[in-house]
Scaffold this motif. Structure first.
Motif, PDB file in Angstrom:
ATOM      1  N   THR A  10       0.824  -1.217   0.000  1.00 51.46           N
ATOM      2  CA  THR A  10       0.000   0.000   0.000  1.00 51.46           C
ATOM      3  C   THR A  10       0.851   1.258   0.000  1.00 51.46           C
ATOM      4  O   THR A  10       0.596   2.204  -0.755  1.00 51.46           O
ATOM      5  CB  THR A  10      -0.940   0.012   1.216  1.00 51.46           C
ATOM      6  OG1 THR A  10      -1.756  -1.162   1.186  1.00 51.46           O
ATOM      7  CG2 THR A  10      -1.821   1.253   1.205  1.00 51.46           C
ATOM      8  N   SER A  11       1.884   1.284   0.843  1.00 52.97           N
ATOM      9  CA  SER A  11       2.731   2.480   0.948  1.00 52.97           C
ATOM     10  C   SER A  11       4.081   2.320   0.258  1.00 52.97           C
ATOM     11  O   SER A  11       4.870   3.266   0.222  1.00 52.97           O
ATOM     12  CB  SER A  11       2.963   2.823   2.424  1.00 52.97           C
ATOM     13  OG  SER A  11       3.637   1.765   3.091  1.00 52.97           O
ATOM     14  N   GLY A  12       4.345   1.134  -0.284  1.00 58.85           N
ATOM     15  CA  GLY A  12       5.646   0.892  -0.908  1.00 58.85           C
ATOM     16  C   GLY A  12       6.790   0.894   0.091  1.00 58.85           C
ATOM     17  O   GLY A  12       7.925   1.216  -0.261  1.00 58.85           O
ATOM     18  N   HIS A  62       2.720   6.527   5.795  1.00 58.42           N
ATOM     19  CA  HIS A  62       2.107   5.414   6.516  1.00 58.42           C
ATOM     20  C   HIS A  62       2.209   5.675   8.015  1.00 58.42           C
ATOM     21  O   HIS A  62       3.029   6.478   8.453  1.00 58.42           O
ATOM     22  CB  HIS A  62       2.777   4.079   6.165  1.00 58.42           C
ATOM     23  CG  HIS A  62       4.194   3.968   6.666  1.00 58.42           C
ATOM     24  ND1 HIS A  62       5.284   4.356   5.914  1.00 58.42           N
ATOM     25  CD2 HIS A  62       4.706   3.528   7.866  1.00 58.42           C
ATOM     26  CE1 HIS A  62       6.394   4.155   6.616  1.00 58.42           C
ATOM     27  NE2 HIS A  62       6.071   3.651   7.797  1.00 58.42           N
ATOM     28  N   ILE A  63       1.376   5.000   8.773  1.00 56.15           N
ATOM     29  CA  ILE A  63       1.453   5.098  10.231  1.00 56.15           C
ATOM     30  C   ILE A  63       2.452   4.061  10.727  1.00 56.15           C
ATOM     31  O   ILE A  63       2.394   2.888  10.346  1.00 56.15           O
ATOM     32  CB  ILE A  63       0.075   4.894  10.879  1.00 56.15           C
ATOM     33  CG1 ILE A  63      -0.879   6.005  10.420  1.00 56.15           C
ATOM     34  CG2 ILE A  63       0.184   4.885  12.401  1.00 56.15           C
ATOM     35  CD1 ILE A  63      -2.288   5.859  10.942  1.00 56.15           C
ATOM     36  N   THR A  64       3.372   4.507  11.541  1.00 58.97           N
ATOM     37  CA  THR A  64       4.428   3.632  12.022  1.00 58.97           C
ATOM     38  C   THR A  64       3.885   2.527  12.927  1.00 58.97           C
ATOM     39  O   THR A  64       2.855   2.687  13.593  1.00 58.97           O
ATOM     40  CB  THR A  64       5.493   4.434  12.788  1.00 58.97           C
ATOM     41  OG1 THR A  64       6.493   3.540  13.291  1.00 58.97           O
ATOM     42  CG2 THR A  64       4.891   5.171  13.979  1.00 58.97           C
ATOM     43  N   LYS A 212      -0.704  10.660  -0.023  1.00 56.84           N
ATOM     44  CA  LYS A 212      -2.128  10.532   0.266  1.00 56.84           C
ATOM     45  C   LYS A 212      -2.409  10.445   1.765  1.00 56.84           C
ATOM     46  O   LYS A 212      -3.430  10.915   2.246  1.00 56.84           O
ATOM     47  CB  LYS A 212      -2.688   9.298  -0.442  1.00 56.84           C
ATOM     48  CG  LYS A 212      -2.653   9.392  -1.961  1.00 56.84           C
ATOM     49  CD  LYS A 212      -3.174   8.119  -2.607  1.00 56.84           C
ATOM     50  CE  LYS A 212      -3.101   8.198  -4.127  1.00 56.84           C
ATOM     51  NZ  LYS A 212      -3.576   6.938  -4.751  1.00 56.84           N
ATOM     52  N   MET A 213      -1.491   9.830   2.511  1.00 56.14           N
ATOM     53  CA  MET A 213      -1.698   9.603   3.942  1.00 56.14           C
ATOM     54  C   MET A 213      -1.141  10.720   4.820  1.00 56.14           C
ATOM     55  O   MET A 213      -1.233  10.664   6.042  1.00 56.14           O
ATOM     56  CB  MET A 213      -1.028   8.284   4.362  1.00 56.14           C
ATOM     57  CG  MET A 213      -1.762   7.042   3.939  1.00 56.14           C
ATOM     58  SD  MET A 213      -3.169   6.709   5.018  1.00 56.14           S
ATOM     59  CE  MET A 213      -2.323   6.258   6.544  1.00 56.14           C
ATOM     60  N   ALA A 220      -0.432  11.244  13.571  1.00 55.41           N
ATOM     61  CA  ALA A 220      -0.444   9.966  14.296  1.00 55.41           C
ATOM     62  C   ALA A 220       0.958   9.554  14.694  1.00 55.41           C
ATOM     63  O   ALA A 220       1.189   9.066  15.811  1.00 55.41           O
ATOM     64  CB  ALA A 220      -1.097   8.881  13.434  1.00 55.41           C
ATOM     65  N   ASN A 221       1.911   9.758  13.800  1.00 54.37           N
ATOM     66  CA  ASN A 221       3.283   9.333  14.075  1.00 54.37           C
ATOM     67  C   ASN A 221       3.985  10.231  15.085  1.00 54.37           C
ATOM     68  O   ASN A 221       5.001   9.841  15.666  1.00 54.37           O
ATOM     69  CB  ASN A 221       4.083   9.275  12.773  1.00 54.37           C
ATOM     70  CG  ASN A 221       3.641   8.133  11.880  1.00 54.37           C
ATOM     71  OD1 ASN A 221       3.053   7.161  12.354  1.00 54.37           O
ATOM     72  ND2 ASN A 221       3.917   8.238  10.592  1.00 54.37           N
TER      73      ASN A 221
END
Length: 345
Positions: A10-12, A62-64, A212-213, A220-221
């Motif tokens: 999804t995030s590569g 991405h969220i870690t 996108k995220m 969040a991170n």
């Protein structure tokens, strides 16, 4: 050595799991939240004990998985000292050595993609985060990025490593899995520039859309810290000012959970017993040094670490082991310093 390169389509994102042997300590680099169950399953299959989880920088795509892995395994979370993340267990700076059983990683500060970007070198390979990608480089147009800083990080730090050093980035979108420093020197189109200004012009002209995220991932991170407020609510913590009044008291044992290198670099609270967090489970069980000390003398264990995260986890573990008077210094030695507490070096 055990080495696994794991991928989030999804995030590569590439995540790396390292250990020196089956049944030993493990370290993970750039974990993704949605893949945490897979990481835990793999570690069970390989009989590994996760002791450190590392993010190369504050991710925007991405969220870690740092927080979820910490909550599942009580591992130490690691980022660079420049990171704006609220609390991590351990912060590294340029030249520090990150150690687990049988493995050492050198922290290399490589800003440019973000101002908190680090790479981590392990003899024949380097984990470059988003600084140096395979046939590319990380964008420099947000999170205090700077193309000139990235040029310096790449050309004056990473490209000075031996040509046969393997390059393992945090992302790839074409299916490539590994490169080398020499290969990137020759074949990476963004590195075929004559000077820093040419590189800056190239990067400033990319005009990329935001990840996108980004609006979700960055906030969040930045909130990965353990909820020390909950430990305080339970009455298991004291603030740094109050802690200064119990130093030297006969009914309290100060327990420093940090690693030897942290103590040497930042100093220690006078009179503290050194019992590294990595040995905690053994130390708080019957027969362990902390369990027997508390049981034989009826003294309270007062844990501390760098920022309070390891010590908060230690308090929970100690209470689970029956050491019900254990507490910790809220905010760790960072708060102790701010409160003017004395240190020994």
């Amino acid at each position: 050595m055990i080495f696994r390169q794991l991928f989030d389509a999804t995030s590569g994102t590439y995540t790396y799991l390292l250990a020196s042997r089956r049944g030993g300590e493990a370290l993970i680099v750039d974990p993704v939240l949605e893949k945490v169950d897979r990481y835990l399953s793999l570690m069970r299959e390989l009989d590994l004990r996760l002791v450190k989880a590392v993010d190369t920088h504050l991710h925007a795509d991405h969220i870690t998985g740092l927080g979820a892995l910490r909550d599942s395994t009580r591992c130490i979370t690691v980022m660079g000292e420049q990171s704006s993340v609220d609390v991590v267990s351990m912060r590294v700076t340029d030249g520090d050595t990150l150690r687990i059983e049988g493995i050492e990683l050198e922290a290399i500060y490589t800003p440019g993609h973000t101002d908190d970007s680090y790479s981590f070198r392990m003899h024949d390979r380097v984990f470059t985060g988003d600084t140096l990608l395979i046939r590319g480089t990380g964008r420099t147009d947000f999170q205090n990025g700077c193309p000139k800083a990235q040029y310096d990080s790449i050309f004056n730090r990473l490209l000075r490593l031996p040509d046969d050093t393997m390059v393992f980035p945090a992302h790839d979108y074409k299916g490539d899995t590994v490169s080398t420093i020499g290969e990137e020197k020759r074949c990476n189109p963004r590195l075929q520039v004559s000077c820093v200004d040419e590189y800056a012009a190239l990067m400033n002209g990319l005009n990329l859309s935001n990840p996108k995220m980004m609006d979700v991932a960055v906030p969040a991170n930045m909130r990965q810290g353990l909820a020390q407020a909950e430990i305080a609510r339970l009455g298991w913590s004291i603030d740094a000012t109050r802690a200064q009044t119990v130093v030297g008291c006969k009914d309290t044992v100060l327990v420093d959970l940090r690693e030897k290198s942290e103590r040497q670099k930042h100093g220690s609270i006078p009179g503290a017993l050194h019992a590294p967090y990595s040995d905690l489970e053994e130390n708080i069980q019957p027969g362990g040094i902390l369990f027997e000390l508390a049981s034989a003398t009826d003294r309270r264990l007062l844990f501390y670490c760098a920022f309070g995260e390891r010590s908060a986890m230690a308090v929970r573990a100690a209470h689970d082991a029956g050491l019900e008077t254990a507490c910790h210094i809220h905010g760790g030695i960072d708060a102790w310093k701010k409160a003017g507490g004395p240190l020994t070096h």
